[in-house]
Design a protein around this motif. Structure first.
Motif, mmCIF file in Angstrom:
data_model
loop_
_atom_site.group_PDB
_atom_site.id
_atom_site.type_symbol
_atom_site.label_atom_id
_atom_site.label_comp_id
_atom_site.label_asym_id
_atom_site.label_seq_id
_atom_site.Cartn_x
_atom_site.Cartn_y
_atom_site.Cartn_z
ATOM 1 N N VAL A 97 12.761 -3.807 5.638
ATOM 2 C CA VAL A 97 12.171 -2.517 5.263
ATOM 3 C C VAL A 97 10.866 -2.391 6.039
ATOM 4 C CG1 VAL A 97 11.080 -1.173 3.414
ATOM 5 C CG2 VAL A 97 13.176 -2.443 2.943
ATOM 6 N N ILE A 98 10.662 -1.217 6.647
ATOM 7 C CA ILE A 98 9.396 -0.923 7.320
ATOM 8 C C ILE A 98 8.773 0.277 6.615
ATOM 9 C CG2 ILE A 98 8.243 -0.233 9.460
ATOM 10 C CD1 ILE A 98 10.556 -1.532 10.999
ATOM 11 N N VAL A 99 7.500 0.104 6.208
ATOM 12 C CA VAL A 99 6.761 1.179 5.533
ATOM 13 C C VAL A 99 5.607 1.589 6.440
ATOM 14 C CG1 VAL A 99 5.415 1.827 3.496
ATOM 15 C CG2 VAL A 99 7.368 0.269 3.251
ATOM 16 N N GLY A 100 5.494 2.895 6.679
ATOM 17 C CA GLY A 100 4.383 3.434 7.458
ATOM 18 C C GLY A 100 3.232 3.790 6.539
ATOM 19 N N HIS A 101 2.030 3.383 6.942
ATOM 20 C CA HIS A 101 0.827 3.644 6.152
ATOM 21 C C HIS A 101 -0.125 4.511 6.974
ATOM 22 C CE1 HIS A 101 2.259 0.528 3.454
ATOM 23 N NE2 HIS A 101 2.357 -0.281 4.492
ATOM 24 N N HIS B 253 1.625 -0.297 9.822
ATOM 25 C CA HIS B 253 2.975 -0.465 9.277
ATOM 26 C C HIS B 253 3.062 -1.836 8.621
ATOM 27 C CE1 HIS B 253 3.461 2.403 12.591
ATOM 28 N NE2 HIS B 253 4.395 2.931 11.833
ATOM 29 N N SER B 254 3.823 -1.920 7.539
ATOM 30 C CA SER B 254 4.117 -3.229 6.950
ATOM 31 C C SER B 254 5.630 -3.451 7.041
ATOM 32 C CB SER B 254 3.622 -3.315 5.504
ATOM 33 O OG SER B 254 4.154 -2.275 4.704
ATOM 34 N N LEU B 255 6.009 -4.698 7.323
ATOM 35 C CA LEU B 255 7.405 -5.074 7.478
ATOM 36 C C LEU B 255 7.741 -6.144 6.457
ATOM 37 C CD1 LEU B 255 6.209 -4.299 10.409
ATOM 38 C CD2 LEU B 255 8.307 -5.284 11.257
ATOM 39 N N TYR B 256 8.908 -6.007 5.829
ATOM 40 C CA TYR B 256 9.365 -6.929 4.794
ATOM 41 C C TYR B 256 10.766 -7.382 5.204
ATOM 42 C CZ TYR B 256 5.772 -4.134 2.448
ATOM 43 O OH TYR B 256 4.610 -3.470 2.124
ATOM 44 N N GLY B 257 10.932 -8.668 5.508
ATOM 45 C CA GLY B 257 12.209 -9.144 6.021
ATOM 46 C C GLY B 257 12.847 -10.231 5.182
ATOM 47 N N PHE C 297 0.856 -1.188 0.000
ATOM 48 C CA PHE C 297 0.000 0.000 0.000
ATOM 49 C C PHE C 297 0.890 1.234 0.000
ATOM 50 C CE2 PHE C 297 -3.002 3.103 1.927
ATOM 51 C CZ PHE C 297 -4.049 2.947 1.035
ATOM 52 N N ASP C 298 0.311 2.369 -0.354
ATOM 53 C CA ASP C 298 1.040 3.636 -0.338
ATOM 54 C C ASP C 298 1.568 3.912 1.063
ATOM 55 O OD1 ASP C 298 -0.065 3.776 -2.870
ATOM 56 O OD2 ASP C 298 -1.495 5.352 -2.363
ATOM 57 N N GLY C 299 2.741 4.510 1.139
ATOM 58 C CA GLY C 299 3.280 4.854 2.450
ATOM 59 C C GLY C 299 4.638 5.512 2.356
ATOM 60 N N LYS C 300 5.270 5.607 3.503
ATOM 61 C CA LYS C 300 6.581 6.236 3.620
ATOM 62 C C LYS C 300 7.532 5.241 4.275
ATOM 63 C CE LYS C 300 8.672 10.495 5.331
ATOM 64 N NZ LYS C 300 8.405 11.740 6.081
ATOM 65 N N VAL C 301 8.714 5.094 3.691
ATOM 66 C CA VAL C 301 9.713 4.172 4.237
ATOM 67 C C VAL C 301 10.243 4.768 5.540
ATOM 68 C CG1 VAL C 301 11.915 3.023 3.831
ATOM 69 C CG2 VAL C 301 10.305 3.329 1.935
ATOM 70 N N LEU C 302 10.084 4.005 6.618
ATOM 71 C CA LEU C 302 10.501 4.478 7.934
ATOM 72 C C LEU C 302 11.824 3.865 8.385
ATOM 73 C CD1 LEU C 302 7.056 4.242 9.763
ATOM 74 C CD2 LEU C 302 8.089 6.240 8.669
ATOM 75 N N TYR C 303 12.153 2.679 7.856
ATOM 76 C CA TYR C 303 13.382 1.988 8.275
ATOM 77 C C TYR C 303 13.888 1.098 7.157
ATOM 78 C CZ TYR C 303 16.567 -1.083 10.810
ATOM 79 O OH TYR C 303 17.680 -1.776 11.211
ATOM 80 N N THR C 304 15.187 1.091 6.969
ATOM 81 C CA THR C 304 15.854 0.115 6.106
ATOM 82 C C THR C 304 17.131 -0.284 6.824
ATOM 83 O OG1 THR C 304 17.155 1.754 4.874
ATOM 84 C CG2 THR C 304 14.995 1.174 3.955
#
Length: 168
Positions: free
Chosen positions: A100-104, A109-113, A83-90
């Motif tokens: 990668v953590i994306v804030g929505h 938040h969605s997390l991709y590991g 979904f649309d969002g802003k990258v908060l952590y890499t």
């Protein structure tokens, strides 16, 4: 006559605004992620390897808690924002590997590991479907997978029901 023309113009402007907003609604733009439950696309095509939640492991007489899901993925598969969002952590985080953590918005938040290659940087605004990384096996006990987690107010929530495939 002048007042009538102004009212007609104002009405036309209002109709144009409503039309644009309806267009955004149909395309999914400008919606909150909570409005998309059951309609998101998986971050990549892959078989789900585990269920969310607590699972009993008989051979060790204990439990494993899954805060997210692992998707089987060949190393180098494209990982897309759900979904649309802003990258908060890499970066790297123990247990998640490259993450990668994306804030929505403020709640989700969605997390991709277990990523191999991160394609975005902190503060980048991403759109749903945009490539954010390539899958890998960093920090994974399962091998080549993508770990995906969805959080609301900082707490993990069951992610599968958020995807289109869950409604079939």
């Amino acid at each position: 006559m002048k007042a009538r023309k102004e009212l007609v113009a104002a009405s036309k402007n209002l109709n144009n605004l409503i039309e644009k907003l309806l267009g955004k609604l149909v395309s999914g733009e400008g919606l909150d992620i909570s409005d998309k439950k059951g309609r998101l696309k998986l971050p990549l095509n892959g078989r789900i390897l585990n269920k969310f939640g607590r699972k009993r492991v008989k051979e060790y007489d204990s439990y494993i808690v899954y805060n997210g899901i692992n998707l089987k993925a060949k190393k180098g598969s494209q990982v897309k924002a759900v979904f649309d969002g802003k990258v908060l952590y890499t970066g790297e985080l123990e247990g998640y590997g490259n993450l990668v953590i994306v804030g929505h918005g403020k709640e989700y938040h969605s997390l991709y590991g277990h990523l191999d290659d991160i394609k975005v940087s902190v503060n980048k605004v991403v759109r749903a479907g945009e490539i954010i990384a390539l899958s890998g096996d960093s920090g994974s006990l399962e091998g080549e997978t993508l770990y995906f987690e969805l959080r609301k107010n900082g707490k993990p929530i069951e992610p599968v029901t958020w995807f289109k495939m869950a409604r079939k």
